[in-house]
Design an enzyme around this catalytic site. Sequence first.
Site, PDB file in Angstrom:
ATOM      1  N   ASP A   1      52.441 -19.477  74.526  1.00 46.86           N
ATOM      2  CA  ASP A   1      53.487 -18.787  75.291  1.00 46.86           C
ATOM      3  C   ASP A   1      54.835 -19.124  74.665  1.00 46.86           C
ATOM      4  OD1 ASP A   1      54.654 -17.266  77.474  1.00 46.86           O
ATOM      5  OD2 ASP A   1      55.301 -19.171  78.329  1.00 46.86           O
ATOM      6  N   SER A   2      55.838 -18.362  75.065  1.00 43.64           N
ATOM      7  CA  SER A   2      57.190 -18.633  74.558  1.00 43.64           C
ATOM      8  C   SER A   2      57.790 -19.880  75.199  1.00 43.64           C
ATOM      9  CB  SER A   2      58.087 -17.432  74.861  1.00 43.64           C
ATOM     10  OG  SER A   2      58.172 -17.259  76.262  1.00 43.64           O
TER      11      SER A   2
ATOM     12  N   CYS B   1      51.249 -14.932  77.230  1.00 46.29           N
ATOM     13  CA  CYS B   1      52.614 -14.395  77.276  1.00 46.29           C
ATOM     14  C   CYS B   1      52.493 -12.881  77.196  1.00 46.29           C
ATOM     15  CB  CYS B   1      53.387 -14.941  76.076  1.00 46.29           C
ATOM     16  SG  CYS B   1      55.013 -14.226  75.833  1.00 46.29           S
TER      17      CYS B   1
ATOM     18  N   GLU C   1      63.166 -21.287  82.905  1.00 43.73           N
ATOM     19  CA  GLU C   1      63.280 -22.307  81.851  1.00 43.73           C
ATOM     20  C   GLU C   1      64.391 -23.322  82.162  1.00 43.73           C
ATOM     21  OE1 GLU C   1      61.505 -22.982  78.945  1.00 43.73           O
ATOM     22  OE2 GLU C   1      60.016 -21.422  79.345  1.00 43.73           O
TER      23      GLU C   1
ATOM     24  N   CYS D   1      55.052 -11.164  83.651  1.00 40.80           N
ATOM     25  CA  CYS D   1      55.590 -12.216  82.784  1.00 40.80           C
ATOM     26  C   CYS D   1      55.021 -13.507  83.341  1.00 40.80           C
ATOM     27  CB  CYS D   1      57.113 -12.234  82.849  1.00 40.80           C
ATOM     28  SG  CYS D   1      57.834 -13.666  82.018  1.00 40.80           S
TER      29      CYS D   1
ATOM     30  N   HIS E   1      55.983 -16.414  83.256  1.00 40.10           N
ATOM     31  CA  HIS E   1      56.950 -17.347  83.853  1.00 40.10           C
ATOM     32  C   HIS E   1      57.118 -17.080  85.360  1.00 40.10           C
ATOM     33  CE1 HIS E   1      58.155 -18.376  79.777  1.00 40.10           C
ATOM     34  NE2 HIS E   1      59.032 -19.247  80.236  1.00 40.10           N
TER      35      HIS E   1
HETATM   36  N1  DGL Z   1      56.005 -15.846  79.534  1.00 36.94           N
HETATM   37  C1  DGL Z   1      56.553 -14.790  78.718  1.00 36.94           C
HETATM   38  C2  DGL Z   1      55.935 -13.445  79.116  1.00 36.94           C
HETATM   39  O1  DGL Z   1      54.926 -13.445  79.805  1.00 36.94           O
HETATM   40  C3  DGL Z   1      58.027 -14.901  78.787  1.00 36.94           C
HETATM   41  C4  DGL Z   1      58.723 -14.048  77.866  1.00 36.94           C
HETATM   42  C5  DGL Z   1      60.012 -14.524  77.302  1.00 36.94           C
HETATM   43  O2  DGL Z   1      59.998 -15.531  76.604  1.00 36.94           O
HETATM   44  O3  DGL Z   1      61.007 -13.807  77.464  1.00 36.94           O
HETATM   45  O4  DGL Z   1      56.388 -12.390  78.742  1.00 36.94           O
END
Ligand code: DGL
Length: 274
Positions: free
Chosen positions: A9-10, A72, A151, A183, A185
């Site tokens: 994931d990011s 992600c 975050e 998303c 997050h």
């Molecule tokens: N968890 C990522 C997603 O599902 C976050 C994306 C991001 O880093 O902007 O898209």
Amino acid sequence: MRKPIGVIDSGVGGLTVVSEMIRQLPKEEIIYIGDTARCPYGPRSEEEVREFTWEMIHYLLSENIKLLVIGCNTATAVVLEEAKEKLSIPVIGVIHPGAIAALKTTNNKEVGVIGTEGTISSGAYYRELTTINDKVKVVSLACPTLVPLVESGEYEGVEAKSIIQEALSPILDYNIDSLILGCTHYPLIAPLIQEVAGSKVAVICSGDETAREVSTLLYYENLLYTGEKPPSHVFYTTGSKEMFTTVAENWLGRNDFTVRETDLKLSVALRKKI
Ligand code: DGL
């Protein structure tokens, strides 16, 4: 032989998928990368998301993973198909499971999707939902303020709620009965999203259905771990170990994992040399 499942994931978002994987597959070992230093991916170009995502994939391949979960949505929208084509291990994204979970839930067939700019502009959820059921009406909204909110670690309280209220308000005028958190997050702020969306809207997280797909695939591919050794999960972050550890402990409700900081670029270069 024990081999881990890789999750990328990011940032910390993929932990919402990991928690479901640990719940449904407690014997499996997980190795995770959160590219926190370069988060968010949402506003980045496709090329950049592709480049960063492949860096994470190469990193995990060198850890000998048996299955890859792209935890992600933004990376799933860009890389899933090519990763499935190129890799010899099974690959799962989070968009198909999210769509399935919503289709199981909706009664009026009006489904909302919130996600990053990248995910929403890719149209991936619309395609996934309407390919399975072309009677579904899909309303999509990019919410670029929500990933930075998560975050930041300050995602509870009055200020967080007002950011969420503002982000969601355009979609709340529609008659949706289900809202996909497109998303990974967002499940971290699901209680506030639920408050803002109201009790008539079911808030859908993809983690549960993703873990179910992982479980099914491991079974069919004969990859389930059947030994007795307890798993030791390792979570890498390209950002702060402290912040990652705090979010992981809070979200997973456990501390039996190791968090390590890593520099993806450097490590990938070194690993390629070896
Ligand atoms: N968890 C990522 C997603 O599902 C976050 C994306 C991001 O880093 O902007 O898209």
